[in-house]
Design a protein around this motif. Structure first.
Motif, PDB file in Angstrom:
ATOM      1  N   ALA A  62       0.842  -1.198   0.000  1.00 40.45           N
ATOM      2  CA  ALA A  62       0.000   0.000   0.000  1.00 40.45           C
ATOM      3  C   ALA A  62       0.878   1.249   0.000  1.00 40.45           C
ATOM      4  O   ALA A  62       0.583   2.224  -0.715  1.00 40.45           O
ATOM      5  CB  ALA A  62      -0.933  -0.004   1.213  1.00 40.45           C
ATOM      6  N   GLY A  63       1.950   1.213   0.759  1.00 40.74           N
ATOM      7  CA  GLY A  63       2.874   2.342   0.805  1.00 40.74           C
ATOM      8  C   GLY A  63       3.558   2.584  -0.531  1.00 40.74           C
ATOM      9  O   GLY A  63       3.750   3.739  -0.943  1.00 40.74           O
ATOM     10  N   TRP A  64       3.916   1.502  -1.212  1.00 40.10           N
ATOM     11  CA  TRP A  64       4.548   1.628  -2.533  1.00 40.10           C
ATOM     12  C   TRP A  64       3.585   2.300  -3.510  1.00 40.10           C
ATOM     13  O   TRP A  64       3.957   3.225  -4.228  1.00 40.10           O
ATOM     14  CB  TRP A  64       4.990   0.256  -3.057  1.00 40.10           C
ATOM     15  CG  TRP A  64       5.624   0.335  -4.406  1.00 40.10           C
ATOM     16  CD1 TRP A  64       6.933   0.643  -4.686  1.00 40.10           C
ATOM     17  CD2 TRP A  64       4.984   0.123  -5.678  1.00 40.10           C
ATOM     18  NE1 TRP A  64       7.132   0.636  -6.045  1.00 40.10           N
ATOM     19  CE2 TRP A  64       5.957   0.325  -6.669  1.00 40.10           C
ATOM     20  CE3 TRP A  64       3.690  -0.212  -6.056  1.00 40.10           C
ATOM     21  CZ2 TRP A  64       5.668   0.200  -8.032  1.00 40.10           C
ATOM     22  CZ3 TRP A  64       3.401  -0.327  -7.403  1.00 40.10           C
ATOM     23  CH2 TRP A  64       4.385  -0.129  -8.376  1.00 40.10           C
ATOM     24  N   MET A  65       2.324   1.847  -3.521  1.00 38.52           N
ATOM     25  CA  MET A  65       1.337   2.461  -4.418  1.00 38.52           C
ATOM     26  C   MET A  65       1.087   3.924  -4.040  1.00 38.52           C
ATOM     27  O   MET A  65       0.979   4.782  -4.916  1.00 38.52           O
ATOM     28  CB  MET A  65       0.025   1.668  -4.420  1.00 38.52           C
ATOM     29  CG  MET A  65       0.115   0.337  -5.139  1.00 38.52           C
ATOM     30  SD  MET A  65      -1.514  -0.472  -5.334  1.00 38.52           S
ATOM     31  CE  MET A  65      -1.945  -0.835  -3.640  1.00 38.52           C
ATOM     32  N   ALA A  66       1.003   4.224  -2.747  1.00 42.56           N
ATOM     33  CA  ALA A  66       0.776   5.599  -2.303  1.00 42.56           C
ATOM     34  C   ALA A  66       1.932   6.502  -2.716  1.00 42.56           C
ATOM     35  O   ALA A  66       1.705   7.646  -3.141  1.00 42.56           O
ATOM     36  CB  ALA A  66       0.588   5.640  -0.785  1.00 42.56           C
ATOM     37  N   ALA A  67       3.152   5.996  -2.605  1.00 42.48           N
ATOM     38  CA  ALA A  67       4.318   6.791  -3.004  1.00 42.48           C
ATOM     39  C   ALA A  67       4.302   7.062  -4.504  1.00 42.48           C
ATOM     40  O   ALA A  67       4.625   8.178  -4.948  1.00 42.48           O
ATOM     41  CB  ALA A  67       5.606   6.077  -2.597  1.00 42.48           C
ATOM     42  N   ARG A  68       3.920   6.064  -5.309  1.00 37.51           N
ATOM     43  CA  ARG A  68       3.822   6.287  -6.761  1.00 37.51           C
ATOM     44  C   ARG A  68       2.719   7.294  -7.056  1.00 37.51           C
ATOM     45  O   ARG A  68       2.869   8.162  -7.903  1.00 37.51           O
ATOM     46  CB  ARG A  68       3.550   4.966  -7.509  1.00 37.51           C
ATOM     47  CG  ARG A  68       4.558   3.841  -7.322  1.00 37.51           C
ATOM     48  CD  ARG A  68       5.984   4.103  -7.763  1.00 37.51           C
ATOM     49  NE  ARG A  68       6.745   4.950  -6.899  1.00 37.51           N
ATOM     50  CZ  ARG A  68       7.283   4.591  -5.698  1.00 37.51           C
ATOM     51  NH1 ARG A  68       7.125   3.390  -5.205  1.00 37.51           N
ATOM     52  NH2 ARG A  68       7.985   5.456  -4.993  1.00 37.51           N
ATOM     53  N   HIS A  69       1.601   7.176  -6.349  1.00 37.59           N
ATOM     54  CA  HIS A  69       0.505   8.133  -6.541  1.00 37.59           C
ATOM     55  C   HIS A  69       1.006   9.555  -6.270  1.00 37.59           C
ATOM     56  O   HIS A  69       0.714  10.475  -7.038  1.00 37.59           O
ATOM     57  CB  HIS A  69      -0.670   7.793  -5.623  1.00 37.59           C
ATOM     58  CG  HIS A  69      -1.712   8.859  -5.575  1.00 37.59           C
ATOM     59  ND1 HIS A  69      -2.573   9.098  -6.627  1.00 37.59           N
ATOM     60  CD2 HIS A  69      -2.006   9.779  -4.628  1.00 37.59           C
ATOM     61  CE1 HIS A  69      -3.356  10.119  -6.311  1.00 37.59           C
ATOM     62  NE2 HIS A  69      -3.031  10.540  -5.109  1.00 37.59           N
ATOM     63  N   ALA A  70       1.749   9.731  -5.178  1.00 34.86           N
ATOM     64  CA  ALA A  70       2.283  11.049  -4.829  1.00 34.86           C
ATOM     65  C   ALA A  70       3.207  11.590  -5.921  1.00 34.86           C
ATOM     66  O   ALA A  70       3.320  12.801  -6.100  1.00 34.86           O
ATOM     67  CB  ALA A  70       3.019  10.988  -3.495  1.00 34.86           C
ATOM     68  N   GLU A  71       3.853  10.680  -6.655  1.00 36.37           N
ATOM     69  CA  GLU A  71       4.733  11.065  -7.771  1.00 36.37           C
ATOM     70  C   GLU A  71       3.958  11.284  -9.067  1.00 36.37           C
ATOM     71  O   GLU A  71       4.544  11.655 -10.082  1.00 36.37           O
ATOM     72  CB  GLU A  71       5.780   9.968  -8.010  1.00 36.37           C
ATOM     73  CG  GLU A  71       6.720   9.724  -6.856  1.00 36.37           C
ATOM     74  CD  GLU A  71       7.512   8.424  -7.002  1.00 36.37           C
ATOM     75  OE1 GLU A  71       7.230   7.627  -7.955  1.00 36.37           O
ATOM     76  OE2 GLU A  71       8.390   8.188  -6.178  1.00 36.37           O
TER      77      GLU A  71
END
Length: 181
Positions: free
Chosen positions: A70-79
């Motif tokens: 979930a954190g990996w997807m959230a970080a990509r979303h933020a990018e």
């Protein structure tokens, strides 16, 4: 969303081991430009050793792994980067954790006959998940609920047909039209 950047899309290709999640997720990535990740690569060494020895993971072993995804997807979303993740996501509660990452997660559930999946697992090389764990995965599998965004596809289809059906079923744009490669 920053400026005029289009919203990101986040897709999880889910199902039991051997259903073809990685193949389909890679195909979706190639066709749409979504950034691919393999959830198996996020497992701890102890989780991998456990599965390799034929012992299924319990929820306590899965929670940190799911939070990392979930954190990996959230970080990509933020990018501003859209993603496609190959992940078993067998239970609703696991999918709920994944949905705590980016604002919207869609699912492609690869479902099908145990015999077909077991046969595929027996023919693949280099994977730590033994076919003996298929029954334990099928036992805990919870199909998508009506309020979960996604599509269910039959693993009897060819990989190419599954990719096209997933992209079409989710209405994913082709190529670089999806934000952030």
């Amino acid at each position: 969303m920053t400026g005029d950047r289009p919203p990101t899309r986040h897709v999880v290709v889910m199902g039991v081991s051997g259903a073809g999640k990685t193949t389909v997720a890679r195909g979706i990535s190639e066709l749409t430009g979504l950034r691919f990740a393999e959830a198996d690569e996020f497992h701890s060494e102890s989780n991998v050793a456990r599965m390799r020895s034929g012992v299924p993971l319990d929820d306590a072993a899965r929670w940190p792994w799911l939070c990392d995804l979930a954190g990996w997807m959230a970080a990509r979303h933020a990018e501003g980067v859209s993603t496609v993740l190959a992940c078993s996501a067998l239970k609703r509660s696991y999918r709920d954790v994944l949905r705590q990452g980016p604002p919207n997660v869609e699912f492609v559930h690869l479902a099908g006959a145990a015999e077909l999946i077991r046969d595929r697992m027996g023919r693949r090389a280099g994977h730590y998940m033994p076919a003996s764990l298929l029954d334990s995965q099928r036992a805990i599998l919870e199909h998508l609920d009506p309020d979960e965004s996604g599509v269910v596809l039959d693993v009897a289809l060819s990989p190419d047909d599954l990719v096209v059906a997933a992209v079409t079923g989710l209405g994913l744009p082709l190529g670089a039209a999806v934000s952030g490669r």
